[in-house]
Design an enzyme around this catalytic site. Structure first.
Site, PDB file in Angstrom:
ATOM      1  N   ASP A 158       0.942  -1.002   0.154  1.00  5.84           N
ATOM      2  CA  ASP A 158       0.162   0.163  -0.121  1.00  5.84           C
ATOM      3  C   ASP A 158       1.134   1.455   0.320  1.00  5.84           C
ATOM      4  OD1 ASP A 158      -2.539  -0.888  -0.448  1.00  5.84           O
ATOM      5  OD2 ASP A 158      -2.706  -1.059   1.885  1.00  5.84           O
ATOM      6  N   GLU A 196      17.414  15.670  -6.237  1.00 11.91           N
ATOM      7  CA  GLU A 196      17.154  17.037  -7.777  1.00 11.91           C
ATOM      8  C   GLU A 196      16.514  18.236  -6.520  1.00 11.91           C
ATOM      9  OE1 GLU A 196      14.548  17.993 -10.769  1.00 11.91           O
ATOM     10  OE2 GLU A 196      14.010  19.057  -9.281  1.00 11.91           O
TER      11      GLU A 196
END
Ligand SMILES: *[C@@H]1O[C@H](CO)[C@@H](O)[C@H](O)[C@H]1NC(C)=O
Ligand SMILES: *[C@@H]1O[C@H](CO)[C@@H](O)[C@H](O)[C@H]1NC(C)=O
Ligand SMILES: *[C@@H]1O[C@H](CO)[C@@H](O)[C@H](O)[C@H]1NC(C)=O
Ligand SMILES: *[C@@H]1O[C@H](CO)[C@@H](O)[C@H](O)[C@H]1NC(C)=O
Ligand SMILES: *[C@@H]1O[C@H](CO)[C@@H](O)[C@H](O)[C@H]1NC(C)=O
Ligand SMILES: *[C@@H]1O[C@H](CO)[C@@H](O)[C@H](O)[C@H]1NC(C)=O
Ligand SMILES: *[C@@H]1O[C@H](CO)[C@@H](O)[C@H](O)[C@H]1NC(C)=O
Ligand SMILES: *[C@@H]1O[C@H](CO)[C@@H](O)[C@H](O)[C@H]1NC(C)=O
Ligand SMILES: *[C@@H]1O[C@H](CO)[C@@H](O)[C@H](O)[C@H]1NC(C)=O
Ligand SMILES: *[C@@H]1O[C@H](CO)[C@@H](O)[C@H](O)[C@H]1NC(C)=O
Ligand SMILES: *[C@@H]1O[C@H](CO)[C@@H](O)[C@H](O)[C@H]1NC(C)=O
Ligand SMILES: *[C@@H]1O[C@H](CO)[C@@H](O)[C@H](O)[C@H]1NC(C)=O
Length: 593
Positions: free
Chosen positions: A218, A289
């Site tokens: 999940d 990033e």
């Protein structure tokens, strides 16, 4: 001390002073994990290959081109977002972190892609965008109507009234970072578009949702196949749960300009990075990033107590250099990373991506090979944005054709400077219709007309000198021990000529020389003590008159404008004039006297 000794001492000192600088001791670039010396090839799925003619690239398109990656010498690719998304911000607005967007295919296409890639020896990395969700995400729907448990999944705040938000913070797109929702009579916070509400990482439930659980199907990223994926790129990693500290309340509208940058708290996302890194099965990679300053970037490596990512992207060649940069400026940017990088970590070099002008456009078509050679030659990880290996230039996109919300929500007059569509146009496979990208009548962004003269098919022809052939050779060269473990020495040879060597005891020394200037320039390699006599060319840029096997004298080489060369010399350890030899001589001299 005799005059002779003084002379020898002086010569030795002078010798050491003019010696090229060792900026990196390559021995820490261990080959103990696959990603430490790989080249990551960034695929922008929308523009890579369209398999069904709808004008948008897809997973089956990527599968059909995996052999191309093998031919290019690529062994690791990372895909820009493919999760379910209404596509307001090109897939960075995710409405279900656990499913594949039907535009790109299905979960079983994805499984096939991973399987096919692994069979070809290619690792696959996925983007993970934790900062925000799409306003269509069910969490936001539940949060909006205050469903119990979801009230604080996003950052909600009372404003002054329905037209005046809590404060004057701006989104990245220059309008208010707050959006009013009548249902709650509150504002939600969004650093990107209004369709991308920021997740509230100060809510432990949200952190839990976004964490990586190895066997819990999940959990977010798990659903995208953690057992199979080779790693994640955590996008905008510096942002989660950061900007809104609610100190914002104290910053009234009248108190002057305050933008989202002021709310940044770089430490806040470490929990997530740490969780990913420690839970990712061994041999998986986590990169982040973040466009930050160098000190903040380095925090993403972790600090000993807090685990960080394996590496944060190094964007400084993109942000701190330009077409006219001198050799000295470029070398400073390279040295900056090494000076700040904590020891034991791995460097990386990025030339371009889906957010920045194409290398050919930004740094010059004529310099493409030189730059591709430069990042491939440097120690550590090299990153290639799809299309850079054939030197694609920015595409042509009109205001009407534009897709980037950052530009489309702005002014038409700003489109050319703001839009990121130009570097996102489809890949140039061949000379056929739509550059072989799609059989559809219309592509999501127009195919650049330049494909007729610049495409992979043309560049792959036997015997032609091309960016692609240079790139292929570079990928092979990067397998040499010297390029993996060797020391890096750097030297400015002339205003626009730079040179690096990579040296490793008992192995060939390699030298890279790049004249990025407009005039041919005579240079000498005499400051590289590991080179002597002649060197042999192993690779040269497309327009270079030099060929593989040519010999060059290290005493004097005339480098044509925009010419780049990689050459090698046999190892010459015995007469290696390094600083240690000189110190040894000095010590001996003093002992004798
Ligand atoms: C590089 O580092 C290694 C191990 O840290 C060390 O043994 C070696 O002497 C160093 N070499 C140079 C040239 O600094
Ligand atoms: C809140 O929104 C969700 C999702 O749209 C919906 O399923 C639910 O019934 C709503 N709850 C209330 C109390 O309106
Ligand atoms: C909303 O609040 C601001 C700040 O207090 C006030 O200047 C403005 O007049 C108010 N607008 C309305 C419609 O009440
Ligand atoms: C980098 O950014 C951080 C956070 O914005 C700031 O505290 C720091 O002073 C900056 N460092 C430099 C060298 O600019
Ligand atoms: C590492 O970062 C954490 C969280 O920012 C901080 O609490 C800790 O003191 C830092 N440790 C070191 C050694 O800098
Ligand atoms: C490079 O510098 C020259 C001379 O200063 C200038 O004319 C030119 O516009 C610059 N080119 C770019 C791409 O910045
Ligand atoms: C090679 O040189 C020609 C003629 O000067 C030029 O038009 C072309 O752009 C150059 N190509 C590359 C890849 O440098
Ligand atoms: C492409 O255009 C032609 C002629 O306009 C049309 O018959 C065809 O259905 C279109 N194909 C697609 C895939 O839209
Ligand atoms: C080249 O370097 C590697 C790695 O340090 C070493 O194992 C190998 O022996 C070297 N080659 C020679 C010929 O010394
Ligand atoms: C080199 O030539 C280009 C194209 O003519 C020009 O834009 C650039 O400014 C020149 N570079 C320098 C440093 O003068
Ligand atoms: C070195 O190269 C030059 C040409 O660059 C050549 O004339 C000379 O013979 C070469 N010397 C040796 C020892 O190979
Ligand atoms: C090693 O370098 C010296 C000069 O530093 C040179 O005289 C000698 O010929 C070189 N040896 C080899 C095998 O290249």
């Amino acid at each position: 001390m005799s005059v002779l000794k003084l002379v020898i001492l002086f010569t030795c000192l002078l010798h050491s002073l003019i010696e090229a600088e060792v900026v990196y001791n390559g021995s820490s670039t261990a080959k103990d994990d696959w990603w430490k010396h790989t080249t990551f090839y960034q695929i922008y799925p929308r523009s890579f290959k369209d398999s069904d003619g709808d004008g948008l690239g897809d997973l089956n398109g990527i599968i059909s081109k995996l052999q191309y990656l093998v031919d290019a010498g690529i062994t690791a690719t990372w895909l820009s977002p493919i999760s379910k998304s209404p596509g307001v911000d090109a897939g960075y607005d995710i409405s279900d972190f656990r499913d594949i967007d039907e535009k790109f295919g299905t979960m079983s296409d994805f499984d096939r892609l991973i399987k096919a890639a692994h069979e070809l020896g290619i690792k696959v990395i996925l983007d993970f965008v934790p900062n925000h969700a799409s306003y269509q995400h069910v969490w936001f729907q539940l949060s909006k109507n205050r469903t119990k448990g979801y009230e604080d999944y996003f950052i909600w705040k009372k404003g002054y009234n329905s037209t005046t938000p809590p404060n004057n913070w701006l989104s990245r797109f220059d309008y208010s970072a707050w959006e009013y929702v009548a249902e709650r009579d509150e504002y939600y916070y969004h650093q990107f578009t209004t369709s991308q509400p920021d997740l509230n990482f100060r809510n432990p439930k949200v952190v839990q949702e976004m964490k990586l659980g190895n066997h819990d199907r999940d959990r977010v990223a798990t659903r995208l196949g953690v057992e199979n994926v080779d790693g994640y790129n955590m996008m905008v990693a510096f942002l989660p749960g950061t900007a809104v500290t609610y100190n914002g309340e104290e910053i009234g509208m009248e108190n002057g300009e305050v933008t989202w940058e002021e709310g940044q708290d770089p430490g806040a996302c470490n929990g997530l990075e740490s969780d990913f890194k420690t839970k990712l099965p061994f041999h998986r990679v986590l990169m982040t990033e973040a466009y930050s300053n160098i000190s903040v970037d380095m925090l993403h490596y972790g600090n000993g107590t807090v685990e960080g990512a394996h590496f944060p992207f190094n964007f400084f060649i993109i942000t701190d250099t330009e077409y006219n940069s001198t050799a000295n400026e470029i070398i400073s940017v390279i040295k900056k990373w090494f000076q700040h990088m904590p020891s034991g970590h791995v460097s990386n070099w990025v030339l371009g991506n889906h957010d920045r002008d194409r290398v050919a456009t930004r740094l010059g078509v004529e310099n493409v090979d030189g730059y591709n050679m430069m990042v491939a030659f440097l120690p550590g990880i090299a990153v290639t944005y799809n299309g850079e290996e054939i030197g694609m230039e920015n595409g042509e996109v009109t205001w009407e054709e534009g897709q980037d919300p950052g530009a489309c929500n702005g002014l038409e007059s700003d489109f050319k400077t703001v839009s990121r569509d130009f570097e996102r146009t489809p890949f140039h496979w061949d000379s056929s219709v739509n550059a072989g990208f799609s059989t559809g009548n219309k592509t999501w962004l127009p195919v650049s007309s330049k494909y007729k003269t610049n495409n992979l098919e043309l560049q792959s022809k036997d015997g032609v000198k091309s960016h692609f052939h240079v790139y292929q050779d570079l990928m092979k060269l990067r397998k040499e021990d010297t390029l993996i473990y060797g020391n890096l020495n750097v030297e400015v040879l002339a205003t626009y000529v730079l040179a690096f060597t990579r040296e490793l005891d008992g192995n060939d020394t390699y030298v890279f020389i790049f004249n990025k200037g407009n005039y041919s320039t005579s240079v000498s390699l005499s400051s590289f003590k590991s080179l002597s006599g002649n060197v042999t060319v192993v690779l040269s840029s497309t327009n270079s008159s030099r060929n593989k096997g040519d010999t060059l004298s290290t005493a004097s080489i005339i480098m044509d404008a925009h010419e780049a060369i990689i050459a090698k010399s046999r190892s010459n350890v015995s007469v290696c004039w390094n600083i240690y030899t000189i110190l040894l001589i000095m010590v001996l001299l003093f002992r004798i006297s």
